[in-house]
Scaffold this active site. Sequence first.
Site, mmCIF file in Angstrom:
data_model
loop_
_atom_site.group_PDB
_atom_site.id
_atom_site.type_symbol
_atom_site.label_atom_id
_atom_site.label_comp_id
_atom_site.label_asym_id
_atom_site.label_seq_id
_atom_site.Cartn_x
_atom_site.Cartn_y
_atom_site.Cartn_z
ATOM 1 C CB SER A 87 40.538 65.187 33.726
ATOM 2 O OG SER A 87 39.529 63.953 33.013
ATOM 3 C CE LYS A 144 41.919 61.104 34.752
ATOM 4 N NZ LYS A 144 41.547 62.556 34.392
#
Length: 363
Positions: free
Chosen positions: A211, A261
């Site tokens: 991701s 993230k």
Amino acid sequence: MNNKEPWLAVNLSMLFPGFGQLYSGKALKGYILITIEAALIVSTVALWVQGSLGGFLTGFGGSILLVWNLFDAHSSSRSGNEDSFETSRKAGKDAWLGIFLTRILPGLGHFYMGQAVRGCAVLVLYIAMNYALVLLSGSVAGAILGLAASIAYLAAACCLLYITEKNPLRYPLLHIKYFIAGMSIVTIITFSGALLVRTYIIQAYTLPTGSMEDTLLTGDHFIMEKLSYNNVDSTDPGRGIGHGDIIVFTPPGTPVQEHVKRCIAVPGDIVSIKNGEVFLNGAKLEEPYAKGETTYSGIEAGRIEGTVPQGKIVVLGDNRRNSLDSRGFGYVPVENVTGRVILLYWNTRQILKMDFSRIGKVR
């Protein structure tokens, strides 16, 4: 004449550089080594927290010093021994050498001492406990098992002194007591120190997904520091979290699973997503790290549109087409943030290809 055991000196210096030299009567050299090694350890931790590649250099220097110190401890302790003692020492198995081998790999010392069955048992137990530690990493059970493993490791080493031939001249009880006490103290200090460092300062982490490509790749091993977000003004609604920080956190509603993230917006920012682009406070956000367009792709639109509430942040994965982030689970409470990614130190696939270009960096 006070003869010294060379392999006892090596074991002491393995506890901490300089200890073996003190045992051998080389006090000045011992204190110098202790001071240098302590300074290197502190420097390494400080540089890692700052995200500096210098932490690798000081860590490497400390490792070189440790190895040299082992050889020096052995030679220093032998220098004043009587020839008759050295001849006797070399004539049979040396339990202190067995302990050294066990500290390299549990069970190896038992094989050296002719205790193959016990060696196999110790080795299997060591492998099983380490496998369990990996499975229980980060939990209370894992911490308890880690302490138990340290105690078992200590016991495996010390028991070698009792399965060798009883010789009070070679293995005086006072030496054994001092060594066991030293091993116990260092084991407790090391375990406690590692737990404190992992909890409050830095922690190693492995990225399980893609991701964050191409900034971080699947299988990347990196260092996360925790001081930046813990030592801030309590009135700061964002806890010091900055735009662009790559963070480790637990999403709302999933208190166990941690994600990695990039922080896009902090409390008070105005966020919108239009035509595959992110707009922050009315201006298009320049994101050279982003891979693909930023869309909701079927996720409920509007989850992060508008002003970011106090105590919340917006996070997005750099690989926008393959990331579960604030577009799906919404705003992230700042108290859910564990730390900030500062340093990439390993990726097995790239290392096997002799590609070191990303080591020590996080874009």
